[in-house]
Each structure stands twice: as structure tokens, then as C-alpha cells.
Design a protein around this motif. Structure first.
Motif, PDB file in Angstrom:
ATOM      1  N   ARG A  21      10.012 -67.990  -5.226  1.00 35.14           N
ATOM      2  CA  ARG A  21      10.320 -66.774  -5.979  1.00 35.14           C
ATOM      3  C   ARG A  21       9.879 -66.949  -7.425  1.00 35.14           C
ATOM      4  O   ARG A  21      10.232 -67.944  -8.065  1.00 35.14           O
TER       5      ARG A  21
ATOM      6  N   ASP B 230      13.143 -65.177 -12.200  1.00 33.08           N
ATOM      7  CA  ASP B 230      14.058 -64.053 -12.011  1.00 33.08           C
ATOM      8  C   ASP B 230      15.032 -63.796 -13.157  1.00 33.08           C
ATOM      9  O   ASP B 230      15.207 -62.656 -13.575  1.00 33.08           O
TER      10      ASP B 230
ATOM     11  N   ARG C 215      14.702 -58.621 -16.352  1.00 31.30           N
ATOM     12  CA  ARG C 215      14.627 -59.803 -15.490  1.00 31.30           C
ATOM     13  C   ARG C 215      13.745 -59.488 -14.292  1.00 31.30           C
ATOM     14  O   ARG C 215      13.314 -58.359 -14.110  1.00 31.30           O
TER      15      ARG C 215
ATOM     16  N   MET D 232      11.457 -59.429  -2.639  1.00 30.72           N
ATOM     17  CA  MET D 232      12.870 -59.388  -2.292  1.00 30.72           C
ATOM     18  C   MET D 232      13.312 -57.942  -2.249  1.00 30.72           C
ATOM     19  O   MET D 232      12.855 -57.130  -3.052  1.00 30.72           O
TER      20      MET D 232
ATOM     21  N   GLU E 277      16.512 -56.234  -3.014  1.00 28.04           N
ATOM     22  CA  GLU E 277      17.832 -56.547  -3.564  1.00 28.04           C
ATOM     23  C   GLU E 277      18.360 -55.442  -4.455  1.00 28.04           C
ATOM     24  O   GLU E 277      19.372 -55.607  -5.132  1.00 28.04           O
TER      25      GLU E 277
ATOM     26  N   ASP F 291      22.485 -59.930  -4.817  1.00 28.14           N
ATOM     27  CA  ASP F 291      22.249 -58.850  -5.762  1.00 28.14           C
ATOM     28  C   ASP F 291      22.420 -57.488  -5.101  1.00 28.14           C
ATOM     29  O   ASP F 291      22.919 -56.551  -5.718  1.00 28.14           O
TER      30      ASP F 291
HETATM   31 MG    MG Z   1      18.600 -61.742  -7.008  1.00 28.78          MG
END
Ligand code: MG
Ligand code: ADP
Ligand code: MG
Length: 908
Positions: free
Chosen positions: A646, A649, A699, A776, A778, A802
Motif C-alpha cells: 500500500r 496512507d 492522506r 482499497m 474503504e 476505515d
Molecule cells: Mg485505511
């Protein structure tokens, strides 16, 4: 069928009419009594009033009209079969009235025995048994039980009267009281009934029975039962059944008695004769501790015929239920009667051993064995535990509280958060001890090895927060008197050796799996199951623990049948290797943020402070080789398996110094007239990046789009690492994952840039890297527009942490500590949605996004990487909605493997 063609509801079933699969209608106890009856086992005849009748009563406040007649008909049959009439003056039939819902639960009405006894039938019973004392003892027990449970009279009143009489007669135990004494007691008991209720104790046997039945119905809605159902998520509309069972008497002398038995040891799973027996006793006497019981094996000596018969019956039941059964029985003058059986509760270790034993006996298939164990049980077996605490030198057990959050922890006792933090900073292990915790204790809880409270249940603040942190916790140890002002606790001592005072700094040990609390340091031993997964212990070896072998076999079945794959969340090679040992088939989530901490922080600071693109590129160039090295190690550890990386983030300010600390530093420097240019700029940056709601701020993908070159650098590091591994004849399988995408446009921009970088690396190294690019899911918007997002993504990984936060609007870091206790106690949810996926809300988004994504791109790979990926109940859900894999912490991988298989078998 009734005359007009509609099927008349049948409210009463004879024991001969039911079977074990009718638990909804007859309750667990009734269904199993029927099953035993039909197996030809000696069950005292009787009948069951259905849960349907109870539902009518609860809705209307009246028993359904046909019930009275149906009961009369069944009672008449029973009387005929027994050759006795209920409560008749001579040779009376007596019955017990027993509640029995589908799930056994606390708070339901206690069983009333000896219904049918009255001033007249008591003489009949005496003549029948040839024992006057027995008859009067039975009558006084009826008035006592009936008075307490049906009429709601305080039980103490009866107990008190019994104590008085014993004192008057100087009798040490009840058995020393004579018939005449008991006759007096009955008189006094009847007086209590009269003065407490204004009515005489009912003399009509049928009235006794009907009142008891209604009281059972009503107990369904008692406070304790309601609370229990809310917490266990048992529906409130199931209702309870009522069993009417003809009485047999274990209290007719020394050739009579009552007992309980298990077909195997519920602690270890060993087959054998386990149980207790008490001669000349009735009902609960055997478990009430009024007199010393004998081991079941001793029954062979006391009454060999009954013992042999009981062993035969136990074998029949095991073979029939194909599982461990627990049993209640009574012997009346040498004749054995079966009063109850059910599939028995067992420890986690016993569950695994029994499941494989039953496979070996040919009683169940491997698929059935998988349904006999749970991921929760496997998780329990993986915690380190105390080495036999009671027998360690200098250790004393001082209390037993609730096992609120598993694990075993030792440390110095501290009584406030401040000390917990202070001591833990200087390297001490501490146990935080409070009466109850509240949000102010949060930092102390984080600092402590474990938490101990003297108040509160399994949904108390301490319990909820500790479980969320994965920290050992014992709560509600009511015997402990915690004095936070004087920093000490006083315990009566659970070992009979007198009071113990624990002062601040004394070492205590708590066992979150059993609730036991010790003073002194109990040595901790690693779980043999973990030793096995780690490869330090081998199943099949001569000295292999039977439990380890059982777990090994169950895991092998599980891996053979499951459809979903299981990956792990791991950020470095060490965790990745452990995950591999635990059976992970890839990395589902490698976070990259730790790669920006420590010594590398300076480069992040330079990146943020950069005034020109050249300065920025300079900082990124420093980071590139460091990142690349991390990835090379990781890809090597997971060679041949997929690794999802990932991109960065968290909000950038997390990598900057703390705002207050920095402000102080800058202010001090200024007062010394020695301002530090860089720190000033840093402070400005910290102010600039400060956010009110960082969780919802700059973010994830937003960061990648706003800080030029950041994601490109990360992608280049991944691509170059993959190329290096390929050149070294490795088999790297990297997947690049973009976090926090809300719309396909964000993803497209990042994807285009990433593709460019990858193409560059491919042509520079002359390798084809086959890197997958996905996102993702989320955010609710991502889930709702998953169909479009799938156009730019080769895979989805549901970030359910999340997603839960944003769907509920819960800030996890805040809500668990502030109001989840209240929510759990009010029954708004039975379990935190951060622990188990909220099927109806968050789960629905996952399911819909999965199918929308697949509609766009049929070969879209689907996984989940939130903490739910290791939660048994959630794993089943992800199987149901068709995900390809779950990813969880390395430690949870075996649990997920097992549950993925159980889910398969359950839906097959
Ligand atoms: Mg997350
Ligand atoms: P519980 O659900 O609390 O186990 P039970 O209905 O099984 O309640 O009964 C409580 C006790 O009374 C048990 O020990 C049981 O064996 C005994 N008992 C129940 N019915 C009878 C009966 N008809 N004759 C003798 N003992 C009985
Ligand atoms: Mg029972």
C-alpha cells in the motif's frame, strides 16, 4: 386437521412424539428427553408444552384456549401409563415442572420438583414409599421451591426457618431431622406462604401445575434473561418450552441417589468415566455441595447393576449424538432413570481432541469434525499461558474475576495511569489496577502489560478497550478491595490462607483466559500450538502433544476444503516469514509508513520543507534506495507469493515533530536570541499541516496527488526491487495498492503515473514485471461507485477498519473508550463493529461493491485487509459474499484458515 380443514396448532407433545431436531418447538431439554425416550432409554414419562404456547401467553397474557384441554389429555395418558393419579390421596403421581428454551440461559425459572403433594397426598406418598420422613421432606421441598420460584417469596425466609429448626433440634444436617420435625417445618412454611401472599399454599395439584407452567412462561421476560439474550444476540421472541416429567426419587434411602456424568473428560477430551454421584439425594443436591459427593467410578461398588447400565447408556448416547454428552440421572431404589442429556460444553483443547477422536472412531467425517471446533477456540489455544499458577513458589491466588481479554501478564501493581506511564517508560512491566477504568485511564492502559479491575462485566470500559488493544484483562474481581488513594488492594485470599495486601510495586499476575489473579510472578509458558505453527514442535513426533496432533490434523482438513485464500498483514521480512510459517499465502497489506520513520524522518522533513522541485526531488532520491531495500527483503521472504504494497496512507504531520514540543523549542531558542531557521520553518509546516479531523484530511491518494513525485518514488522502489529479485532468479509477485480512493478519477491519475514509471523500469532493466495495480475500498463513496472504480483497478481490497469508521461515522480511537460500553450495555449492538463486521451496514456495502466490481471486470481479485479478516464471524461473511482472500495479522492466519474452511462446509 380440524373439521374446517385448517391445521390445529398442537401445543403439547408427549416425550414419545418429539425428537432432538425439534429444539425450536420443544426447547433443548424437551427435544433431548424425547430423543432419549425414543432410543428406548429409561426416561420417566412426561410431556412438553411448546414454545408456541409460551409465545401466545407472552403476547396475550393468557394461555392459549386449547392448552388446558391438551394438557388434560396428556396428563390422563400419563396417569394411565403410570397407574397413578396426580396428587391423589393414595399412591399419588408427582411431577416436576422444568423450563427449557432452545438455548439454555440464566434467569429462567428453576425447576420445581414434587408437584402434586398436598396435606392429603403426603400421607399417600408416605404409604407408597413406606417412609414417612421421605414424604414430609419432599413436601417441605415443594413448598420451599414453589414458594420461591412460582410465588416469588424471598427464599431466605424458608432457609431461615430451616436453620432455626436445625438449631432447636441440634441437628447438624438435614438428614438428622425426623418426620415429625419436617411436619413442623411444613406448618411453618405454609405460614410463610400465607403471610407473604395472603393465600394458602395451593392444595389442588392441577392448580399447582398450572401456576408453575405460567411462571415458567413469565420467566422468559425476567430482567436477567432479557439482558443475557441481548448480549448473546438471542432473539427475544423464541419463548421457552415447559417439560412436565413424572418424578423419580433419589432420596428414598441409601439404595437411591442422584448424579451427573460426562461421556468424556470435558477438560481434556479423554474418554472415560467422569462425573459425581450422591446417595440418598434429590435433584441439584449433587452439585449444591451440601454433602460430599463420590466420583462416578465409585458407583460401581455401590450399585454395580445401575453402574453397568449407565455405562451402556453413555455409550449409546455417544454413538447416537456422535459427540460428548453430559447427563443427569437418578437411581430410585436400584432402578436407573435418565433425566437429561445434551451435547456437553468443553474446553478449546478438548474440542480439538474430541473432533479427531470421533473421526478415528468412524463416528463423524472430516467435514463434520470441522464444525466441532471454532476459530475462537483455536485463538484461545494460541495465547501464552501461566505455568500451573497455584504450584509456583511464593505465588498465591488471591481472586477470580471475569476473563475479559485473553493472555497472561505479570507486572508491578500500579493504581493510577500516571504511575503506569512513568514506570513503563523506565522499562518496568506494570499491571494497572483500578476499581473501574474510564477514558482518563487510556494512556495508562496502553502502558500496562495488563489491566485488572474489581468492578464491571465483560462490556465494561476496561474489558472493551483491552479487547480492542489486544491486551490482557481481568475485570469484575469483586473480592478485591481496591484503594487507589492508599495505592493498595486487599484480597481475602482464594486459598484459605488469609487476607493479602498488595502494595504499589508488588508483583501481580493475571490470567485473562481464566480470570485468575495471583500475587507473585507466575512463569509464562508459550502455547504448544504456537510452537507447532512456528515449526518448533512437530505433529507426529513421538513426544508430540495430543493437542498439537489434533490441531495439525484439523488444519490439514481445513486447508483441503476451503475456497478462500488467507494472506497476512505484514510490513517487514520478519513478520512476513512468520506469516508464511503460520500458513499465509501472501501479504494482503504491507504498510509503507514505518519506512518513513526513525532515521528516515529527516528526509520526510526535507520533503515537506522543500521550496523548489529540485529540493523535493533530492529528498525523494534519498528515500528511494532505502525503500527499495525494504521491498527486496520482503519480496525475497515471500518469494512466489503475492505481496500487496500500500502506498503511503497516513497524514504527513504524523511524520513531523509534536507541535507543542516544537513550539517550546522554538520559543526557547528565540528567548536565547538564537532562532533556528530550520525549526522555525518546520513549525510553520506543522501549523500548515495541522488538521481538525486528520482521519478525513490530507492522506492516502490525496497525498499522492498533492505531493508531486511521492507515489512515483514508491512505485519506482517497488518496480526496481521486483526487477532485482527477478534478476536474482526469484519470483516476486508485487501488487500496488492505492489507499483511500473515493472516485475513479483519483485512481486513474495515480495509475497513469505508476504505469509510466513501471514501463521505464521495465525497459531500463529489460524485464517484464507483471505488477498489478489496484485500490482499497474503504470509503462509502468508493463502495457505491465500485463499478466505475473497477475500470481502473485490477483488484479491490476492502479496508474494513476505515470503512467501518466512515460508514458509522465512528472515530475508532475515540468511541471505543468513550461510549461503546454504554452502547453494548444498552444492547444497541452485541459486539463492537470493529471486532465483527456489521453485516447489515458495512457488510452490505462490501457485498454490493464486490458484485458491482465483478460486473465491470469479471476477473477482479477481491480481498479484505481490515482487522475483520481474522475475526471468525467476519471470515464467514467474506466467504459468503465471494471474496477471494482475507488478510489478517500473522498470528490470526491459522484462525482465518480454519474459519474459511468451516464457512465452506456450512454453505456446501
Ligand atoms: Mg485505511
Ligand atoms: P436445570 O436446567 O437447572 O438442570 P432440571 O430441569 O434439569 O434443571 O432440574 C433440576 C434438577 O432436578 C436436576 O438435578 C434434575 O435431574 C432434577 N429433576 C428434574 N426433574 C426430575 C424428576 N422428574 N425426577 C427427579 N429429579 C428431577
Ligand atoms: Mg438439568
Amino acid at each position: 386437521m380440524s373439521k374446517n380443514g385448517t391445521r390445529a396448532v398442537k401445543y403439547v407433545y408427549d416425550f414419545t412424539e418429539g425428537n432432538k431436531d425439534l429444539k425450536d418447538l420443544l426447547g433443548g431439554k424437551g427435544a433431548n428427553l424425547a430423543e432419549m425416550t425414543n432410543l428406548g432409554l429409561p426416561v420417566p414419562p412426561g410431556f412438553t408444552i411448546t414454545t408456541e404456547a409460551c409465545k401466545v401467553y407472552l403476547e396475550s397474557g393468557k394461555v392459549p384456549d386449547p392448552l388446558r384441554d391438551e394438557v388434560s389429555a396428556h396428563l390422563a395418558d400419563l396417569e394411565q401409563a403410570m397407574g397413578r393419579k396426580l396428587g391423589a390421596p393414595t399412591d399419588p403421581l408427582l411431577v416436576s415442572v422444568r423450563s427449557g428454551a432452545k438455548f439454555s440461559m440464566p434467569g429462567m425459572m428453576d425447576t420445581v420438583l414434587n408437584i402434586g403433594l398436598s396435606d392429603t397426598s403426603v400421607a399417600g406418598l408416605a404409604a407408597q414409599a413406606g417412609d414417612e420422613r421421605f414424604a414430609w421432606d419432599s413436601y417441605r421441598r415443594l413448598i420451599q421451591m414453589f414458594g420461591k420460584t412460582v410465588l416469588g417469596i424471598d427464599g431466605e425466609l424458608f432457609e431461615h426457618e430451616l436453620d432455626e429448626l436445625r438449631a432447636e433440634q441440634q441437628a447438624k444436617t438435614d438428614t438428622e431431622l425426623t418426620a415429625a420435625h419436617l411436619k413442623t417445618l411444613v406448618k411453618r412454611y405454609k405460614k410463610i406462604v400465607k403471610s407473604e401472599t395472603g393465600q394458602d399454599f395451593p392444595q389442588d395439584p392441577r392448580e399447582q401445575m398450572d401456576l408453575a407452567v405460567k411462571a415458567v412462561f413469565s420467566s422468559w421476560n425476567g430482567d436477567r434473561a432479557r439482558l443475557y439474550r441481548r448480549q448473546e444476540r438471542i432473539p427475544h421472541d423464541l419463548g421457552t418450552a415447559v417439560n412436565i416429567c413424572s418424578m423419580v426419587f433419589g432420596n428414598m434411602g441409601d439404595d437411591s441417589g442422584t448424579g451427573v456424568a460426562f461421556t468424556r473428560d470435558p477438560a481434556s477430551g479423554q474418554q472415560g468415566v467422569y462425573g459425581d454421584y450422591l446417595a440418598n439425594a434429590q435433584g441439584e443436591d449433587v452439585v449444591a455441595g451440601i454433602r460430599n459427593t463420590v466420583a462416578l467410578a465409585d458407583l460401581e461398588r455401590i450399585d454395580k447393576a445401575s453402574y453397568d447400565e449407565l455405562l451402556r447408556i453413555m455409550e449409546t448416547l455417544e454413538n447416537h449424538y456422535k459427540d460428548l454428552c453430559d447427563i443427569e440421572f437418578t437411581i430410585e431404589r436400584g432402578k436407573l432413570w435418565m433425566l437429561q442429556t445434551r451435547v456437553g460444553k468443553r474446553t478449546a483443547a478438548a474440542a480439538f481432541r474430541i473432533a479427531t477422536q470421533l473421526v478415528d472412531q468412524g463416528l463423524i467425517s472430516e467435514a463434520e469434525a470441522l464444525q466441532r471446533v471454532t476459530g475462537g477456540q483455536l485463538a484461545q489455544l494460541m495465547f501464552p499461558r501461566f505455568k500451573d499458577g497455584e504450584h509456583t513458589e511464593g505465588v498465591r491466588r488471591i481472586a477470580r474475576g471475569l476473563a475479559a481479554s485473553p493472555g497472561a501478564a505479570s507486572g508491578k501493581a500500579v493504581f493510577d495511569s500516571y504511575t503506569a506511564i512513568k514506570w513503563s517508560r523506565s522499562g518496568e512491566k506494570v499491571i494497572l489496577i483500578r476499581r473501574e477504568t474510564n477514558p482518563d485511564d487510556l494512556d495508562g492502559m496502553i502502558a500496562a502489560e495488563g489491566i485488572l479491575t474489581s468492578r464491571g462485566g465483560k462490556t465494561s470500559h476496561a474489558a472493551v478497550v483491552a479487547r480492542g488493544m489486544g491486551k490482557t484483562c481481568v475485570c469484575g474481581a469483586e473480592d478485591l478491595e481496591v484503594d487507589t488513594k492508599r495505592r493498595r488492594l486487599t484480597a481475602p485470599g482464594a486459598d484459605g490462607k488469609g487476607t493479602v495486601v498488595v502494595e504499589e510495586g508488588d508483583v501481580v499476575s493475571i490470567d485473562g483466559s481464566t480470570g485468575k489473579v495471583y500475587v507473585g510472578e507466575v512463569p509464562v509458558v508459550p502455547s504448544p500450538v504456537v510452537e507447532y505453527f512456528e515449526g518448533r514442535m512437530h505433529a507426529g513426533a513421538d513426544d508430540a502433544d495430543e493437542l498439537v496432533t489434533a490441531v495439525h490434523r484439523m488444519m490439514a482438513y481445513a486447508d483441503r476444503v476451503r475456497r478462500m485464500r488467507v494472506r497476512a498483514n505484514a510490513d517487514n521480512a520478519e513478520d512476513a516469514l512468520r506469516a508464511r510459517r503460520f500458513g499465509a499465502q501472501g501479504i494482503g497489506l504491507c504498510r509503507t509508513e514505518h519506512m518513513f520513520l526513525g532515521e528516515r524522518r529527516q528526509y520526510v522533513e526535507r520533503l515537506i520543507l522543500a521550496d523548489t522541485p529540485a529540493e523535493r526531488d533530492e529528498a525523494l532520491k534519498e528515500l528511494l534506495p532505502l525503500q527499495k531495500r525494504d521491498f527486496v527483503e520482503l519480496f525475497e521472504a515471500m518469494d512466489g507469493l503475492p505481496v500487496t504494497v500500500r502506498l503511503l496512507d497516513p497524514p504527513l504531520h504524523e511524520f513531523l515533530p509534536d507541535i507543542t514540543e516544537l513550539s517550546v523549542r522554538v520559543a526557547l531558542a528565540e528567548s536565547r536570541k538564537d532562532p533556528h531557521e530550520n525549526e522555525l520553518r518546520l513549525l510553520q509546516a506543522v501549523h500548515r499541516l495541522h488538521e481538525q479531523n486528520p482521519m478525513l484530511g490530507l492522506r492516502g491518494v490525496r497525498l499522492g496527488l498533492v505531493i508531486p513525485g511521492l507515489f512515483a518514488m514508491q512505485v519506482r522502489a517497488i518496480a526496481e526491487a521486483a526487477a532485482e529479485r527477478s534478476a536474482a532468479k526469484g519470483d516476486p509477485r508485487a501488487e500496488i495498492m492505492i489507499p483511500l480512493v473515493g472516485t475513479v478519477q483519483e485512481l486513474e491519475l495515480v495509475r497513469d503515473e505508476a504505469s509510466r514509471v513501471i514501463a521505464e523500469v521495465e525497459s531500463a532493466t529489460g524485464t517484464s514485471l507483471g505488477l498489478a495495480l489496484g485500490t482499497m475500498i474503504e470509503l462509502p463513496r468508493a463502495a457505491l461507485t465500485a463499478g466505475e472504480i473497477a475500470e481502473a483497478a485490477e483488484f479491490f481490497s476492502f479496508g474494513t477498519n476505515d470503512l467501518t469508521q466512515t460508514v458509522w461515522g465512528f472515530s475508532r480511537d475515540d468511541v471505543e473508550a468513550s461510549f461503546f460500553t454504554a452502547y453494548l450495555e444498552k444492547g444497541i449492538f452485541g459486539v463492537s463493529p470493529f471486532e465483527t463486521i456489521d453485516r447489515e451496514g458495512v457488510g452490505r456495502l462490501v457485498a454490493d461493491a464486490a458484485s458491482a466490481g465483478r460486473a465491470t471486470r469479471p476477473d477482479l481479485k477481491l480481498g479484505v485487509c481490515g482487522e475483520h479478516g481474522g475475526d471468525p464471524e467476519s471470515v464467514r461473511f467474506f466467504h459468503e459474499v465471494g471474496l477471494d482472500y482475507v488478510s489478517c495479522s500473522p498470528f490470526r492466519v491459522p484462525v482465518a484458515r480454519l474459519e474459511a474452511a468451516r464457512a465452506c462446509a456450512a454453505t456446501a
